[in-house]
Every structure is written in structure tokens, then in C-alpha cells.
Enzyme design. Structure first.
Site, short mmCIF file in Angstrom:
data_model
loop_
_atom_site.label_atom_id
_atom_site.label_comp_id
_atom_site.label_asym_id
_atom_site.label_seq_id
_atom_site.Cartn_x
_atom_site.Cartn_y
_atom_site.Cartn_z
N HIS A 195 -22.15 1.39 13.51
CA HIS A 195 -23.06 0.26 13.71
C HIS A 195 -23.10 -0.18 15.16
O HIS A 195 -24.13 -0.62 15.65
CB HIS A 195 -22.62 -0.91 12.83
CG HIS A 195 -23.06 -0.74 11.40
ND1 HIS A 195 -22.25 -1.01 10.35
CD2 HIS A 195 -24.23 -0.33 10.89
CE1 HIS A 195 -22.91 -0.77 9.23
NE2 HIS A 195 -24.11 -0.36 9.54
N GLU A 437 -38.41 22.40 4.44
CA GLU A 437 -37.09 22.46 5.06
C GLU A 437 -36.12 23.35 4.29
O GLU A 437 -34.94 23.43 4.62
CB GLU A 437 -36.51 21.05 5.26
CG GLU A 437 -36.47 20.19 4.02
CD GLU A 437 -36.04 18.75 4.30
OE1 GLU A 437 -35.47 18.48 5.36
OE2 GLU A 437 -36.28 17.90 3.43
N ASN A 460 -34.38 20.60 11.12
CA ASN A 460 -32.94 20.32 11.07
C ASN A 460 -32.32 20.97 9.84
O ASN A 460 -31.28 21.62 9.91
CB ASN A 460 -32.66 18.81 11.02
CG ASN A 460 -33.30 18.08 12.18
OD1 ASN A 460 -33.68 18.70 13.15
ND2 ASN A 460 -33.42 16.77 12.07
N ARG A 471 -24.88 21.70 8.89
CA ARG A 471 -25.27 21.03 10.13
C ARG A 471 -24.29 19.98 10.60
O ARG A 471 -24.38 19.49 11.72
CB ARG A 471 -26.71 20.47 10.02
CG ARG A 471 -26.88 19.34 9.06
CD ARG A 471 -28.36 19.05 8.80
NE ARG A 471 -28.83 17.87 9.49
CZ ARG A 471 -29.94 17.20 9.15
NH1 ARG A 471 -30.71 17.64 8.16
NH2 ARG A 471 -30.31 16.14 9.80
N CYS A 508 -41.22 17.74 12.33
CA CYS A 508 -40.53 16.47 12.56
C CYS A 508 -39.03 16.63 12.75
O CYS A 508 -38.31 15.65 12.81
CB CYS A 508 -40.83 15.50 11.42
SG CYS A 508 -40.26 16.10 9.82
#
Ligand code: PEP
Ligand code: MG
Length: 594
Positions: A195, A437, A460, A471, A508
Site C-alpha cells: 500500500h 491471453e 502478460n 510470471r 493491453c
């Protein structure tokens, strides 16, 4: 020499920019906790001490929340999540029970409860969740300070402009800081999803985290260079460092201010082809900022954050408000809302944390949603209702076969019928697309094309699933390569299928933010890219410097090359010819996708 021994460290760059300044070492050493055995008569007293310390922590946090500067108001939920930790039975009730049953002092009981929570968290592999233990620890330390009367080093009192060096910073620390005096952060712990990293980005303060022992190596007041783009931190830099980083900083600022002036101009190639540039966003507040960066819409609105930060699951109404505001802020430009992509490397709670051996290949994204129709329906309903307020589109993640797509579309159709019946406004022609993907989706792209309005290539995951490389696994990260010929051929295939079916195809994944990949993607035929918004002005400038004619010739050559290394060096050579500023871009923005 500026003073002291020169030390160079490498950490995780979490918020971009370069700063050179004096270190302010924050004392966040953990409170030393003594064990005291108590007798029965002292139990009520210890119980009361603990309750008071928790109450005081609540007051401190709510005061911090009230003092939040406007730019951070959106992030107030982080302090709410601290409040929730204070009330959590694993912490609160468990500590009271320990005081009573084990007859120990409040500090030791609290420490015991924390150790138990920590051991549970350590069994979770997902980094987002495991990093949340830092939040619990921050809360525990606050209660301990209240119990022992230890001072809390208050970042709001910093007098001199400085770089904060800390073991770890809690969002409460970050939120309470004097933003005018803080130049940036470096911390031993933390990571990109912490955060504090999120807040550093929101405040546009350069930050590097995960440096392991920076607090042991830096002295209060020493000069430090922080490169939030590459993750490099230099303690006691020499004259050469200072000259180099001052120069880099000024080049970077010049380039940034010159490209920002042109950010609103379209990305048109030298031979007149227009490329549509959109932004990837994760939070509503980012949506308000992307227009300044020149985004022509949101090409990927990742919707997980609202779920991950929520105590429970967000209601249809909460989701609707969020999506509606995004739609209104961007209208008439599109907001492509990706439905919930939970599972894989993003878990929420017991409902989504399963004991899967291979979570990336498990109950993730559309699979999770189809198995949990109530959750899926709430989200789809919210998206459909928001579609009455702007150009909202639906994007389904991780489609691997036709049935998943048809099942999801059937649910959308049913919700549309219900809304119509109830007279609730929505856009009946809302576009529905999928992220390509999964390799199987590439292979059957022609079949899927008949049932969707658009494709967006999610490289990705496509790289992860095609090259069989997790990944988030550091051990195999070196194999994760967007220039692998298989990936380039797959992207080309999807673009060709799109063309044959008159379907719009975007990309994207992180490849779209990579200056070295962009010319190749456009040469392959892509005309729509969606990326991290801060890179948009640079990518637009880059696109204006080349012609599609030339890129097509490059693609012919690239298609003949056989290894990622050959392709990368070919592109690097060509980029240096076409775009002399690449030196700066390359240093600051070139990342491997993923
Ligand atoms: C992708 O997989 O390329 C993508 C854009 O989605 P995410 O990174 O959220 O999985
Ligand atoms: Mg993905």
C-alpha cells in the site's frame, strides 16, 4: 567525495523519478516486548490495558484519516483496513484469551497472536496477500507503542526536505507525512503491491523498496541518490554520480515536460496512420488523471482492487458507483471494464484461496466467475447499469474456449433482459470482447471472432502460458521474454484474424508500454494500444517518429530471426536510428514485459 563510503544498492523501483537529497532515517525499530507472568487478580488490569491501547490506536488512525491531504482522500480505505485489523478476532479476541488463559502480560499475548497470524500468512504464496502481513505488523507495533509508551516517530514533523529511509513504512506513516518536506522513500521491505508503494505513486514521490538492509547502511543526514525508474540507490554518491544523476534528472524533466506539452496530440505516424492510445488503470482515481497524459480512453480497467481491498465482497451498488464515475469521467471515450480476474496470483480470502498446486492454471478469472455466478452477476449488472452513463464495454479475461465465452454471454443477455423488464437504463448495444491471453484462444481466434466485438491481446499472461513460465516466479524470470518468436507469431495471427473478421484488435499487456516493443507491434498491424498512463506521452512521441512503411520492412526481417536475443538487438539498432531520444527512454522505461 561528498562524505562517507559510497554504497550502491539495487531494490524494487515502485514509483518513478530521480531524487538527490539528505536521508532522514526513521526509527521504526520494533518495540522490545517483555514477558511477564501475572496472577488471576491482574487479569482484568491487563485486559483493560490492552483494550485501552487498541482504543487509542483507533483514535490515532481516525485522526490521521481526518488529516489526509485531498490527494490522498481516495486512499482513506487503507486506514479503514487498519481499523478492521484492530477489530479482527484473530488479533483482538485471541489476545484477550491469551491474557486470561495463559496469565501473561498484554504485550506478550499480542506478540503471540501476531506470530500465529504470521505463520498462517507465510503459507500463502501470493505476494499480494503475504505482503498484507506488513499491515498487520504495523497495527501490532502501534498497539505495542501505546502499551509501552514508546514514541511514534511522526513524519508530519519533518522540518528539512529529505528522503525517508525506513525499515518499512506503514500507509499510516505515509498518509500522515508532510508532503512538502518529503522527497521520496527508500525502504528495506515492501514491494510493488504494498500500500505504501501505491501511496508513493499517488503522491508522485520517487520510491525504491525491498532494499533489505538500507537502514543499516545509511546514516541520518547522508546524501542519497534514488532512481525510482531503475531501482538503484546510491548512498554517499561521489562527484561523478552527482553530475551523472543531475544531468539525467534534467534530461528526463526536459523530455517529460516537452512530451507532456504534446501529450494531447494524436499518435500519427510519419506516413499518416493514426494509432489509438489508451490507458490501463486499476483504481478510479487514476481514471481522472489519464486524460492529462493523453489517453484516448481506458483500454483495460482492472477491477480486482475493489474486491481485494474490500471487507467482504463489494455490492452491486458500490461497483455501479465506481464504474459509473469512470464512464462519466472518460465519456465519450471508451472505458473497457475487464470482469473480475481473481485467482491465479491475486487472491481475496477463503473463497478464492484454494489449495491449488498450480493456481495460474487453476480457478482464475472467467473460470472463477462462472463457478460463482452470484458474484459475477453483481459485477455484470453494475457494468451494464454504468453503460447508460458513457462508453462502457465489457472485456472477459482468460477465455480458453468457446463455451466459456457463450456461457458468459448468456448471463449478460439474461441480465439485460431483467434490466429491460425493470426499466433500468443500460446500453443494449454494449460491446463485449475478450482478452486473448491463453494460447488455445489464439489458435481458435477465428471461431471466437464470430462471437465478440473486439479482441485485446493480454501478453502478460500469453507469454506466461505460451512459454510455460510462471510470471511471478523469480527463478524463471530470465525466460520470460516478449521477443520470443512464438509470441510474435501469435500476436500476428490474432491481428490477421481480426482483420479478416473486421474486428478491432488492441494489445493491453506490458508490451504496449515498452518502447522497444511498440514499433514491432505497430509493424505487425496493431492500431490500438493500452498502457500505463505515465508512459503515454513518450509512446505517442515515439510513434510520431516512424513510418509504417519502414516498420513493415522491419517485420519481414524480424520474422526471419530465430531467437529473442537476435530480435531484441535488431530492434535496438533500428530504434537508435529512428529515435535518437531512445537512450533516455531505454534507460528509464525499457522493462521486460511482465
Ligand atoms: C495480461 O495478461 O496481459 C493483462 C493485461 O492482464 P493482467 O496483467 O491483469 O493479467
Ligand atoms: Mg492477464
Amino acid at each position: 567525495m561528498v562524505g562517507g563510503k559510497r554504497i550502491e544498492l539495487k531494490g524494487i523501483p515502485v514509483s518513478s523519478g530521480i531524487i538527490i537529497g539528505k536521508a532522514h532515517l526513521v526509527d521504526r525499530s520494533k518495540v522490545k516486548v517483555p514477558l511477564r507472568r501475572i496472577d488471576d487478580n491482574s487479569v482484568p488490569y491487563e485486559t483493560e490495558r490492552f483494550k485501552k491501547a487498541v482504543e487509542k490506536a483507533k483514535e490515532q488512525l481516525s485522526e490521521l484519516k481526518n488529516r489526509l491531504p485531498d490527494r490522498l482522500k481516495e486512499h482513506g480505505f487503507i486506514l479503514d483496513s487498519y481499523m478492521m485489523i484492530l477489530n479482527d478476532s484473530m488479533l483482538y479476541d485471541a489476545t484477550l484469551k491469551k491474557i486470561k488463559e495463559e496469565k501473561i502480560n498484554a504485550e506478550w499475548a499480542l506478540k503471540g497472536s501476531f506470530e500465529e497470524i504470521k505463520s498462517l500468512f507465510s503459507q500463502i504464496e501470493d505476494s499480494y496477500i503475504s505482503e498484507r502481513i506488513n499491515d498487520v505488523e504495523n497495527v501490532v507495533q502501534r498497539i505495542l507503542r501505546n502499551l509501552t509508551g514508546n514514541r511514534h516517530d511522526d513524519l508530519s514533523n519533518i522540518k528539512q526536505k529529505s528522503i525517508i529511509v525506513a525499515r518499512d513504512l506503514s500507509p499510516a506513516d505515509t498518509a500522515g507525512l508532510n508532503a512538502k518536506k518529503i522527497m521520496g522513500f527508500v525502504t528495506d521491505g515492501g514491494g510493488i503491491t504494498s500500500h505504501t508503494a501505491i501511496l508513493a505513486r499517488a503522491l508522485e514521490l520517487p520510491a525504491v523498496m525491498g532494499l533489505c538492509s538500507v537502514t543499516k547502511q545509511v546514516e541520518d543526514g547522508s546524501v542519497v541518490v534514488v532512481d525510482g525508474d531503475t531501482g538503484k540507490v546510491i548512498i554517499n554518491p561521489d562527484d561523478e554520480d552527482i553530475i551523472y544523476y543531475r544531468e539525467k534528472k534534467s534530461q528526463r524533466e526536459q523530455l517529460r515536460s516537452s512530451v507532456l506539452k504534446e501529450a494531447h496530440l494524436p499518435a500519427v505516424t510519419l506516413d499518416g496512420y493514426r494509432i489509438s492510445i489508451m490507458a490501463n488503470t486499476e483504481f478510479l482515481n487514476e481514471v481522472y488523471m489519464v486524460k492529462e497524459q493523453g489517453a484516448e480512453g481506458i483500454g483495460l480497467y482492472r477491477t480486482e482492487f475493489l474486491y481485494l481491498s474490500h471487507n467482504g465482497f463489494p455490492t452491486e451498488e458500490e461497483l455501479f458507483e465506481d464504474y459509473k464515475r469512470a464512464a462519466q469521467a472518460m465519456s465519450p471515450d471508451p472505458v473497457i471494464i475487464r470482469t473480475l480476474d481473481i485467482g491465479g496470483d491475486k487472491f481475496k480470502d477463503k473463497l478464492t484461496i484454494s489449495n491449488e498446486t498450480n493456481p495460474a492454471l487453476g480457478l482464475r478469472a472467467i473460470r472463477f466467475c462462472l463457478k460463482n455466478p452470484a458474484i459475477f452477476r453483481d459485477q455484470l449488472k453494475a457494468i451494464l447499469r454504468a453503460s447508460a452513463y458513457g462508453n462502457v464495454q465489457i472485456m472477459l479475461p482468460m477465455i480458453s474456449g468457446l463455451n466459456e465465452l457463450l456461457d458468459a454471454k448468456a448471463i449478460i443477455k439474461k441480465i439485460k433482459d431483467e434490466l429491460k423488464e425493470k426499466g433500468i437504463p443500460y446500453n443494449p448495444d454494449i460491446k463485449v470482447g475478450i482478452i486473448i491471453e491463453v494460447p488455445s484462444a489464439v489458435m481458435i481466434a477465428d471461431i471466437l471472432a464470430r462471437h465478440v466485438d473486439f479482441f485485446s491481446i493480454g501478453t502478460n499472461d500469453l507469454i506466461q502460458y505460451t512459454l510455460a513460465i510462471d510470471r511471478i516466479n523469480k527463478e524463471v524470470a530470465y525466460l520470460y521474454d516478449p521477443f520470443h518468436p512464438s509470441i510474435i507469431k501469435m500476436i500476428k495471427h490474432v491481428i490477421d484474424v481480426g482483420k479478416r473478421n473486421s474486428l478491432s484488435v488492441a494489445l493491453c499487456g506490458e508490451m504496449a508500454s515498452d518502447p522497444l516493443c511498440v514499433p514491432m507491434l505497430i509493424g505487425l498491424g496493431l492500431r490500438q494500444l493500452s498502457m500505463n498512463s505515465r508512459i503515454i506521452p513518450f509512446i505517442k512521441k515515439l510513434i510520431r517518429s516512424f513510418s509504417i512503411q519502414d516498420l513493415k520492412k522491419d517485420i519481414e526481417k524480424i520474422m526471419e530471426l530465430t531467437t529473442p536475443e537476435e530480435i531484441r538487438s535488431y530492434l535496438l539498432r533500428r530504434m537508435e536510428e529512428m529515435f535518437p531520444e531512445m537512450g533516455i527512454l531505454g534507460e528509464y522505461f525499457y522493462t521486460r514485459a511482465g
